[in-house]
Motif scaffolding. Structure first.
Motif, PDB file in Angstrom:
ATOM      1  N   SER A   1     -13.666 131.931  -3.261  1.00 40.22           N
ATOM      2  CA  SER A   1     -13.691 130.500  -2.935  1.00 40.22           C
ATOM      3  C   SER A   1     -12.660 129.741  -3.752  1.00 40.22           C
ATOM      4  O   SER A   1     -12.035 128.791  -3.269  1.00 40.22           O
ATOM      5  CB  SER A   1     -15.089 129.927  -3.194  1.00 40.22           C
ATOM      6  OG  SER A   1     -16.018 130.455  -2.264  1.00 40.22           O
TER       7      SER A   1
ATOM      8  N   PHE B   1     -16.395 132.523   5.678  1.00 36.52           N
ATOM      9  CA  PHE B   1     -15.193 132.662   4.854  1.00 36.52           C
ATOM     10  C   PHE B   1     -14.057 133.246   5.694  1.00 36.52           C
ATOM     11  O   PHE B   1     -12.908 132.800   5.601  1.00 36.52           O
ATOM     12  CB  PHE B   1     -15.473 133.555   3.643  1.00 36.52           C
ATOM     13  CG  PHE B   1     -14.313 133.610   2.679  1.00 36.52           C
ATOM     14  CD1 PHE B   1     -14.104 132.588   1.769  1.00 36.52           C
ATOM     15  CD2 PHE B   1     -13.424 134.671   2.699  1.00 36.52           C
ATOM     16  CE1 PHE B   1     -13.032 132.625   0.891  1.00 36.52           C
ATOM     17  CE2 PHE B   1     -12.342 134.710   1.830  1.00 36.52           C
ATOM     18  CZ  PHE B   1     -12.141 133.692   0.920  1.00 36.52           C
TER      19      PHE B   1
ATOM     20  N   ALA C   1     -19.375 128.276   3.992  1.00 37.85           N
ATOM     21  CA  ALA C   1     -19.551 129.577   3.348  1.00 37.85           C
ATOM     22  C   ALA C   1     -20.148 129.408   1.955  1.00 37.85           C
ATOM     23  O   ALA C   1     -21.054 130.144   1.547  1.00 37.85           O
ATOM     24  CB  ALA C   1     -18.226 130.316   3.275  1.00 37.85           C
ATOM     25  N   ASN C   2     -19.654 128.415   1.212  1.00 37.87           N
ATOM     26  CA  ASN C   2     -20.190 128.166  -0.125  1.00 37.87           C
ATOM     27  C   ASN C   2     -21.617 127.645  -0.071  1.00 37.87           C
ATOM     28  O   ASN C   2     -22.451 128.006  -0.912  1.00 37.87           O
ATOM     29  CB  ASN C   2     -19.296 127.169  -0.862  1.00 37.87           C
ATOM     30  CG  ASN C   2     -18.176 127.851  -1.611  1.00 37.87           C
ATOM     31  OD1 ASN C   2     -18.327 128.233  -2.773  1.00 37.87           O
ATOM     32  ND2 ASN C   2     -17.062 128.054  -0.942  1.00 37.87           N
TER      33      ASN C   2
ATOM     34  N   TRP D   1     -14.899 127.087   4.975  1.00 35.31           N
ATOM     35  CA  TRP D   1     -15.075 127.539   3.593  1.00 35.31           C
ATOM     36  C   TRP D   1     -16.197 126.775   2.901  1.00 35.31           C
ATOM     37  O   TRP D   1     -16.938 127.331   2.086  1.00 35.31           O
ATOM     38  CB  TRP D   1     -13.773 127.371   2.817  1.00 35.31           C
ATOM     39  CG  TRP D   1     -12.750 128.411   3.135  1.00 35.31           C
ATOM     40  CD1 TRP D   1     -12.968 129.717   3.455  1.00 35.31           C
ATOM     41  CD2 TRP D   1     -11.327 128.228   3.165  1.00 35.31           C
ATOM     42  NE1 TRP D   1     -11.780 130.361   3.688  1.00 35.31           N
ATOM     43  CE2 TRP D   1     -10.754 129.476   3.509  1.00 35.31           C
ATOM     44  CE3 TRP D   1     -10.487 127.151   2.934  1.00 35.31           C
ATOM     45  CZ2 TRP D   1      -9.377 129.661   3.628  1.00 35.31           C
ATOM     46  CZ3 TRP D   1      -9.125 127.325   3.038  1.00 35.31           C
ATOM     47  CH2 TRP D   1      -8.571 128.579   3.379  1.00 35.31           C
TER      48      TRP D   1
ATOM     49  N   THR E   1     -11.328 140.342   6.557  1.00 33.77           N
ATOM     50  CA  THR E   1     -10.731 139.255   5.781  1.00 33.77           C
ATOM     51  C   THR E   1      -9.555 139.755   4.947  1.00 33.77           C
ATOM     52  O   THR E   1      -8.514 139.095   4.849  1.00 33.77           O
ATOM     53  CB  THR E   1     -11.782 138.611   4.861  1.00 33.77           C
ATOM     54  OG1 THR E   1     -12.897 138.181   5.644  1.00 33.77           O
ATOM     55  CG2 THR E   1     -11.201 137.423   4.122  1.00 33.77           C
TER      56      THR E   1
ATOM     57  N   ALA F   1      -9.468 130.166  -2.088  1.00 31.48           N
ATOM     58  CA  ALA F   1      -9.392 129.297  -0.913  1.00 31.48           C
ATOM     59  C   ALA F   1      -9.008 127.878  -1.323  1.00 31.48           C
ATOM     60  O   ALA F   1      -8.169 127.226  -0.680  1.00 31.48           O
ATOM     61  CB  ALA F   1     -10.731 129.289  -0.177  1.00 31.48           C
TER      62      ALA F   1
END
Length: 391
Positions: free
Chosen positions: A208, A82, A45-46, A42, A138, A211
């Motif tokens: 996010s 993600f 991903a950010n 994660w 997802t 998450a």
């Protein structure tokens, strides 16, 4: 002219999204030290999103190799990472290799239809279509495989946001790739364009945040479990056992129900440690703890009181039944030895049973059970003794 005007209109949206992604990145960076599965993915991903948005927003300034290939490539990476983060967090296959192939194929296609054959329509299909596929997967992952002990709301919201993101990209790919829309209006300041791009930009940091919420809930539940359970055996700690026992005692007082307390102590445990080693002693503790779990009813409460001493509270249990349960547990312990690397380790257990009487506090009940346990050990161990009823 419409294309150039679209950037100032969307600039506040991109700036806010970039700031939110930066905040999420900081949060995930701090949480990754906890070692929760999926956090690093994660975080990546950010990081990819932090590069994706500026490259996309500066498309009128940067060369196509950056504004098209790099930006959309980072978008595919962010979506894929993600998904991988969600899969690892949920203990599911991450499908990292197929996703890597998807990203590589997408970047290769973007390069080909930018440098060799300039086709914006095909590029839209490649970028939006790839992202749509990943977010659809997802959405299904979060909807189908959430952790049962966690609140469903976060997972359902994450699945819904992923599904909406997937549909937005799919609609974009079908609309422009199928020739239904004028490709020159791709970044025009039309209401549908501004709405879809703004919503997409808002959904990304939103996912996010979800998450982060999943990681925090996991850590909170883990901390709560560790505070209430013994680290070796998994049984309740003494504090937790006493707290739950007092609640059940109050319930028994209010409803006029029977209740019994059984204290147990493994016989000659120090000799087991001295003769076989502490690892063997730990195995004896684990073996007996498993026997306790197997014999428990849903209403029973068990705990490790310290060292080799255990307790079992039996709500709504008459004395005769409690005595029979204790004797059965004692016999099973004698019949099923612990097993360690050094071989079989026989052991026995002494038990003291106390029957709760109306008006008796938990401290008094525990004292009676402890006295009965002492009497069982004094009488030769490996037996069950019941405390005398107070006058």
């Amino acid at each position: 002219m419409a294309v150039t005007q679209s950037i100032p209109i969307l600039l506040p949206v991109f700036v806010v999204t970039e700031l939110l992604c930066a905040c999420n990145t900081v949060q995930l960076w701090s949480l990754k030290k906890a070692g929760v599965a999926g956090t690093r993915s994660w975080l990546l991903a950010n990081a990819a999103m932090l590069g994706y948005l500026p490259a996309l927003g500066l498309r009128m300034v940067l060369p196509l190799i950056f504004s098209v290939v790099l930006s959309n490539g980072l978008g595919l990476v962010a979506a894929s990472m993600f998904y991988i983060g969600c899969a690892r967090f949920l203990g599911r296959p991450s499908h990292a290799r197929p996703l890597a192939l998807l990203v590589l194929a997408g970047v290769a296609g973007l390069l080909g239809f930018t440098l060799l054959l300039d086709s914006m329509r095909v590029r839209v299909v490649i970028a939006s279509g790839g992202i749509s596929i990943v977010f659809a997967a997802t959405a299904w992952l979060l909807f189908r495989h959430r952790i049962a002990s966690h609140r469903a709301t976060v997972y359902w919201l994450g699945a819904a946001c992923s599904a909406v993101t997937s549909l937005l990209h799919l609609g974009r790919a079908v609309y422009y790739g199928g020739g239904f829309g004028n490709i020159s209006d791709l970044f025009a300041t039309t209401v549908p364009n501004v709405f879809s791009m703004s919503l997409t930009a808002a959904l990304v940091p939103g996912l996010s945040m979800l998450a982060v919420a999943m990681v925090q809930e996991y850590l909170l539940r883990d901390a709560t479990w560790r505070a209430e359970h013994d680290g070796m055996t998994g049984l309740n700690t003494r504090q937790c056992f006493e707290s739950r026992s007092m609640q059940l005692l109050q319930q028994a007082e209010a409803d006029g129900l029977s209740l019994c307390l059984l204290l147990m102590d493994l016989d000659h445990f120090k000799q087991i440690n001295d003769r076989h080693g502490h690892q063997a002693g730990d195995q004896v503790l684990l073996t007996f703890s498993e026997l306790l779990r197997q014999g428990m009813r849903p209403t029973d409460v068990t705990g490790r009181m310290g060292g080799e001493e255990f307790a079992l509270l039996l709500p709504q249990t008459p004395p005769a039944q409690a005595l029979a349960m204790a004797e059965n547990l004692r016999l099973r312990a004698a019949e099923i030895p612990a097993v360690s690397l050094g071989g079989s380790i026989p052991y026995s257990v002494s038990m003291g049973l106390a029957v709760w009487q109306p008006g008796m506090s938990f401290t008094e009940l525990y004292r009676h059970a402890d006295q009965a346990l002492y009497a069982a050990k004094k009488a030769g161990r490996n037996q069950v003794m019941q405390a005398a009823q107070p006058a």
